[in-house]
Each structure stands twice: as C-alpha cells, then as structure tokens.
Enzyme design. Structure first.
Site, mmCIF file in Angstrom:
data_model
loop_
_atom_site.group_PDB
_atom_site.id
_atom_site.type_symbol
_atom_site.label_atom_id
_atom_site.label_comp_id
_atom_site.label_asym_id
_atom_site.label_seq_id
_atom_site.Cartn_x
_atom_site.Cartn_y
_atom_site.Cartn_z
ATOM 1 N N ILE A 14 0.819 -1.214 0.000
ATOM 2 C CA ILE A 14 0.000 0.000 0.000
ATOM 3 C C ILE A 14 0.856 1.269 0.000
ATOM 4 O O ILE A 14 0.418 2.317 -0.466
ATOM 5 C CB ILE A 14 -1.009 -0.021 1.177
ATOM 6 C CG1 ILE A 14 -2.188 0.885 0.862
ATOM 7 C CG2 ILE A 14 -0.351 0.357 2.499
ATOM 8 C CD1 ILE A 14 -3.409 0.641 1.717
ATOM 9 N N ASP A 37 0.867 -0.683 9.483
ATOM 10 C CA ASP A 37 1.125 0.552 10.230
ATOM 11 C C ASP A 37 2.639 0.857 10.220
ATOM 12 O O ASP A 37 3.069 1.983 9.921
ATOM 13 C CB ASP A 37 0.615 0.345 11.667
ATOM 14 C CG ASP A 37 0.472 1.614 12.467
ATOM 15 O OD1 ASP A 37 0.636 2.702 11.880
ATOM 16 O OD2 ASP A 37 0.188 1.521 13.681
HETATM 17 N N1 AR6 Z 1 0.617 -3.146 2.217
HETATM 18 C C1 AR6 Z 1 -0.632 -3.688 2.209
HETATM 19 N N2 AR6 Z 1 -1.082 -4.537 3.146
HETATM 20 C C2 AR6 Z 1 -0.222 -4.871 4.137
HETATM 21 C C3 AR6 Z 1 1.095 -4.359 4.220
HETATM 22 C C4 AR6 Z 1 1.501 -3.460 3.202
HETATM 23 N N3 AR6 Z 1 2.725 -2.920 3.185
HETATM 24 N N4 AR6 Z 1 1.691 -4.899 5.320
HETATM 25 C C5 AR6 Z 1 0.781 -5.704 5.896
HETATM 26 N N5 AR6 Z 1 -0.363 -5.710 5.178
HETATM 27 P P1 AR6 Z 1 -1.961 -5.675 10.233
HETATM 28 P P2 AR6 Z 1 -4.377 -5.248 11.868
HETATM 29 C C6 AR6 Z 1 -1.626 -6.434 5.409
HETATM 30 O O1 AR6 Z 1 -1.455 -6.679 11.200
HETATM 31 O O2 AR6 Z 1 -4.715 -6.693 11.809
HETATM 32 C C7 AR6 Z 1 -0.200 -3.019 13.855
HETATM 33 O O3 AR6 Z 1 0.868 -3.307 14.719
HETATM 34 C C8 AR6 Z 1 -1.578 -7.713 6.216
HETATM 35 O O4 AR6 Z 1 -1.180 -8.804 5.397
HETATM 36 O O5 AR6 Z 1 -1.025 -4.679 9.699
HETATM 37 O O6 AR6 Z 1 -5.478 -4.250 11.618
HETATM 38 C C9 AR6 Z 1 -0.991 -1.794 14.305
HETATM 39 O O7 AR6 Z 1 -0.169 -0.846 14.939
HETATM 40 C C10 AR6 Z 1 -3.027 -7.827 6.659
HETATM 41 O O8 AR6 Z 1 -3.815 -8.425 5.618
HETATM 42 O O9 AR6 Z 1 -3.193 -4.812 10.875
HETATM 43 C C11 AR6 Z 1 -1.983 -2.388 15.238
HETATM 44 O O10 AR6 Z 1 -1.452 -2.537 16.538
HETATM 45 C C12 AR6 Z 1 -3.479 -6.380 6.791
HETATM 46 O O11 AR6 Z 1 -2.466 -5.581 6.169
HETATM 47 C C13 AR6 Z 1 -2.278 -3.734 14.655
HETATM 48 O O12 AR6 Z 1 -1.127 -4.092 13.896
HETATM 49 C C14 AR6 Z 1 -3.665 -5.911 8.216
HETATM 50 O O13 AR6 Z 1 -2.659 -6.486 9.043
HETATM 51 C C15 AR6 Z 1 -3.458 -3.693 13.708
HETATM 52 O O14 AR6 Z 1 -3.750 -4.995 13.290
#
Ligand code: AR6
Length: 182
Positions: A14, A37
C-alpha cells in the site's frame, strides 16, 4: 451524469499506491506499530508520527478514523483507522466496528474532497479477523457507501491486498467486481 465510482482489488504494497489517500490499519494509541502501520510510518518518515502526536494526543477510538500528512509517501494523505481486535468482541460487534472503520475512513476522504483511496485488509493481520468474513464486511460497507450520495464524490477505491491469497479472497467474494480467482 455522475460517473459511478470504481472499485478494484490489486496485489501490492500500500505504501507504493498512487492515490489521494492510503488508509492505515492503526491502533488506538496512534503512535505507529507493526504490519501495515509500521510499513506506512517507515515509508512516510517522521512527519507521519509527528502529525499523529499533534493531531491525536489522545489517540483514536476503535471504529473511528482521522487523517495526517503522508510525509514521503506518494499519496497526499494517510487516513488512519482502528479496526477491532477480533477476539475482544462478539462476531456481530466486531463486524459493526470493522464496518465503522471503513465507513469513517471514506467519510474522511469525502470530507477532504479526495477522489481516490486505497485500503489494506483492516484487522486481518495481528488483530485476527477471519479474512473471508472481513472481506465480506468490507465489501458490503464500501459498496453501500459508494452507492450513497456522499460516495458519489469518490472516483476509485482500491483494496490493496498484500498477498496472492488475500487477493484471491476478494476475487472469490465478489467476482462481479474483481474477476474470478484462477
Ligand atoms: N501493504 C498492504 N497490506 C499490508 C502491508 C503493506 N505494506 N503490510 C501488511 N499488510 P496488520 P491489523 C496487510 O497486522 O490486523 C499493527 O501493529 C496484512 O497482510 O497490519 O489491523 C498496528 O499498529 C493484513 O492483511 O493490521 C496495530 O497494533 C493487513 O495488512 C495492529 O497491527 C492488516 O494487518 C493492527 O492490526
């Protein structure tokens, strides 16, 4: 005639999306984290965290959304939202909170006259929301919003899937929008 907003799903990172705003799956503290994030804060640079601290001194509630600068990212803004931790709620409450996160993100976009927005799959990483269910809830909320008067101001909503598997889930859930999964 008002053009219909478009909906698309792509596989990608993203942080490279060329849209007006990318959405961050943040946490309530709004001081960065892992997953998407962490990637957004790394690519955006310190300006994103500085803006989070200045604009969200008390953080952000689950289901809510707010914007910051995008710093060094190619997008103009980051819209931060907080999805539910799946295990902390009943399934129906988790779904309500997840849909609230999508809706409030889109409302922020419209409020700032943005036209193109990319979403990650909110809550489906560390927060443990089952992918199929989260995809259905996201699609239902976003299509409802796009069909509303507020949503007609948007041109494009991108679901940015980090893996082939995640993209296939979107394609399977809504082949009418994204084509069938191979
Ligand atoms: N681009 C697109 N999607 C991504 C990327 C990227 N670069 N990196 C990961 N994903 P998560 P949550 C996807 O864990 O479950 C954080 O520590 C990943 O494969 O990022 O909402 C925050 O600070 C998954 O499908 O977010 C919060 O504490 C999706 O993004 C917590 O994690 C969401 O995974 C939020 O957890």
């Amino acid at each position: 005639m008002v053009p219909m907003p478009q909906l698309t799903a792509v596989r990608g990172d993203i942080t490279t999306q060329q849209v007006d705003a990318i959405v961050n799956a943040a946490n309530s503290a709004m001081r960065g984290g892992g997953g998407v994030d962490g990637a957004i804060h790394r690519a955006g640079g310190p300006a994103v965290l500085e803006d989070c601290i200045a604009r969200f001194p008390r953080g952000l509630a689950t289901g809510d959304a707010g914007w910051t600068t995008a710093g060094d990212l190619p997008s103009r803004w980051v819209i931060h939202t907080v999805g539910p931790v799946y295990s902390e709620h009943s399934p129906s409450e988790a779904r309500r909170l997840l849909q609230s996160a999508y809706r409030h993100s889109l409302l922020e976009a419209v409020r700032h006259q943005l036209r193109t927005v990319a979403f990650p799959s909110i809550s489906t990483g560390v927060y443990g929301y089952p992918k199929e269910d989260a995809t259905k809830a996201a699609l239902e909320e976003v299509t409802t919003f796009l069909a509303s008067e507020a949503g007609s101001a948007l041109q494009l909503v991108v679901f940015c899937c980090f893996s082939e598997h995640d993209l296939a889930v979107y394609q399977r859930t809504a082949p009418i929008f994204f084509g069938a999964a191979l």
